[in-house]
Write a protein that holds these residues in place. Structure first.
Motif, short mmCIF file in Angstrom:
data_model
loop_
_atom_site.label_atom_id
_atom_site.label_comp_id
_atom_site.label_asym_id
_atom_site.label_seq_id
_atom_site.Cartn_x
_atom_site.Cartn_y
_atom_site.Cartn_z
N ALA A 175 44.70 36.47 50.43
CA ALA A 175 44.25 37.86 50.49
C ALA A 175 44.01 38.39 49.08
N THR A 176 42.90 39.08 48.92
CA THR A 176 42.54 39.69 47.63
C THR A 176 42.54 38.67 46.50
N SER A 177 42.12 37.45 46.82
CA SER A 177 42.07 36.39 45.80
C SER A 177 40.89 36.57 44.84
N GLU A 178 39.87 37.28 45.26
CA GLU A 178 38.61 37.30 44.51
C GLU A 178 38.56 38.46 43.52
N PRO A 179 38.00 38.23 42.31
CA PRO A 179 37.88 39.35 41.35
C PRO A 179 37.06 40.51 41.91
N GLU A 180 36.07 40.19 42.74
CA GLU A 180 35.25 41.27 43.32
C GLU A 180 36.11 42.16 44.23
N THR A 181 36.98 41.54 45.02
CA THR A 181 37.86 42.29 45.91
C THR A 181 38.86 43.11 45.09
N LYS A 182 39.43 42.47 44.06
CA LYS A 182 40.39 43.18 43.20
C LYS A 182 39.75 44.42 42.58
N ASN A 183 38.52 44.31 42.15
CA ASN A 183 37.84 45.48 41.55
C ASN A 183 37.69 46.62 42.55
N ALA A 184 37.28 46.27 43.77
CA ALA A 184 37.09 47.31 44.79
C ALA A 184 38.41 48.01 45.09
N VAL A 185 39.51 47.24 45.13
CA VAL A 185 40.83 47.80 45.43
C VAL A 185 41.36 48.60 44.22
N TRP A 186 41.04 48.13 43.03
CA TRP A 186 41.48 48.80 41.79
C TRP A 186 41.10 50.28 41.80
N MET A 187 39.96 50.57 42.36
CA MET A 187 39.52 51.97 42.42
C MET A 187 40.53 52.83 43.19
N PHE A 188 40.98 52.33 44.34
CA PHE A 188 41.97 53.09 45.13
C PHE A 188 43.29 53.23 44.37
N ASP A 189 43.71 52.14 43.70
CA ASP A 189 45.00 52.15 43.02
C ASP A 189 44.99 53.08 41.80
N ASN A 190 43.87 53.19 41.14
CA ASN A 190 43.79 53.98 39.91
C ASN A 190 43.35 55.42 40.12
N PHE A 191 42.77 55.72 41.27
CA PHE A 191 42.34 57.08 41.57
C PHE A 191 42.93 57.48 42.93
N PRO A 192 44.25 57.74 42.96
CA PRO A 192 44.91 57.95 44.26
C PRO A 192 44.50 59.23 44.97
N HIS A 193 43.71 60.08 44.32
CA HIS A 193 43.23 61.27 45.03
C HIS A 193 41.97 60.99 45.84
N ILE A 194 41.54 59.72 45.89
CA ILE A 194 40.41 59.37 46.77
C ILE A 194 40.83 59.59 48.23
N ARG A 195 40.06 60.38 48.93
CA ARG A 195 40.36 60.69 50.33
C ARG A 195 39.22 60.32 51.27
N TYR A 196 38.05 60.02 50.71
CA TYR A 196 36.91 59.62 51.52
C TYR A 196 36.34 58.33 50.92
N PHE A 197 35.98 57.41 51.80
CA PHE A 197 35.50 56.12 51.34
C PHE A 197 34.33 55.67 52.21
N VAL A 198 33.24 55.32 51.55
CA VAL A 198 32.10 54.73 52.26
C VAL A 198 31.78 53.40 51.59
N ASP A 199 31.84 52.32 52.37
CA ASP A 199 31.42 51.00 51.91
C ASP A 199 30.02 50.78 52.48
N LEU A 200 29.03 50.92 51.62
CA LEU A 200 27.64 50.92 52.08
C LEU A 200 27.07 49.51 52.11
N HIS A 201 26.65 49.09 53.29
CA HIS A 201 25.95 47.82 53.46
C HIS A 201 24.51 48.13 53.89
N SER A 202 23.70 47.09 54.01
CA SER A 202 22.33 47.36 54.47
C SER A 202 21.86 46.23 55.37
N TYR A 203 22.71 45.82 56.29
CA TYR A 203 22.38 44.72 57.20
C TYR A 203 21.90 45.24 58.54
N SER A 204 22.61 46.21 59.12
CA SER A 204 22.27 46.69 60.45
C SER A 204 22.44 48.19 60.49
#
Ligand SMILES: [Zn+2]
Length: 210
Positions: free
Chosen positions: A144-173
């Motif tokens: 789990a969370t082995s990848e640097p890309e995953t760690k970066n995405a999670v780092w945002m939550f850990d370093n900015f704990p006042h984040i209350r809304y999150f959108v992970d934008l994809h463009s597949y469907s």
């Protein structure tokens, strides 16, 4: 713009899947639209919706907006230059695996949430996950969370704990997927949740009693 107590954070993530080229570009365009509208005190109109200059001003001056538009740059580069339908990152293939599809981890399936899916889900549940490094699209990674890309995405939550809304934008469907959607939604029984080991091996079957 500005600072002060009680500001909510809004986090936009993009580019997790390499082949979804729209996602990062949409987020960069969003930043440009928002910054230009704020700077020139003008409305933004998208389709039938108009966001007034006053609303733009309120968002910029009262919220903290974090945009991380390209989480998987190696994957995107490979998608643009070599294999347009490449989806994973570019983690080197394990020793002894020489096929091109044995490279990479699906960053979207590498988060530390029900990561070890054979433990949590019913074997009959219709999961699109794989523990095989040579799966072209949905290999979950060695940990789990082995990848640097995953760690970066999670780092945002850990370093900015006042984040209350999150959108992970994809463009597949053309879907909007909500969190906690790993099993049938229910709000009546608080014991029936993803942390309760009593439900390990039973999750993921639609309309079941468990
Ligand atoms: Zn995607």
């Amino acid at each position: 713009k500005g600072s002060g107590a009680g500001r909510l954070g809004i986090y936009f993530l993009g580019g997790v899947h390499a082949r979804e080229w729209g996602s990062p570009d949409i987020l960069v365009n969003f930043v440009q639209l928002l910054a230009n509208a704020y700077r020139t005190n003008t409305d933004i109109t998208i389709g039938s919706r108009t966001f007034t200059a006053a609303q733009i001003k309120s968002v910029v001056e009262k919220k903290d907006i974090y945009v991380f538009p390209q989480a998987n740059p190696d994957g995107r580069n490979y998608s643009m230059l070599t294999d347009p339908m490449w989806r994973k990152n570019r983690r080197p293939a394990p020793a002894g695996h020489t096929q091109s599809q044995c490279v990479g981890v699906d960053v979207n399936r590498n988060y530390d949430f029900l990561w070890d899916f054979p433990k949590y889900f019913d074997p009959k549940s219709p999961l699109a996950n794989s523990t095989d490094p040579c799966d072209h699209d949905v290999y979950i990674g060695p940990a789990a969370t082995s990848e640097p890309e995953t760690k970066n995405a999670v780092w945002m939550f850990d370093n900015f704990p006042h984040i209350r809304y999150f959108v992970d934008l994809h463009s597949y469907s053309e879907d909007i997927l909500y969190n906690w959607g790993d099993d049938v939604d229910q709000s009546a029984d608080p014991a029936m949740n993803f942390q309760n080991p009593a439900y390990d091996g039973k999750r993921g079957i639609a309309n079941d009693k468990a």
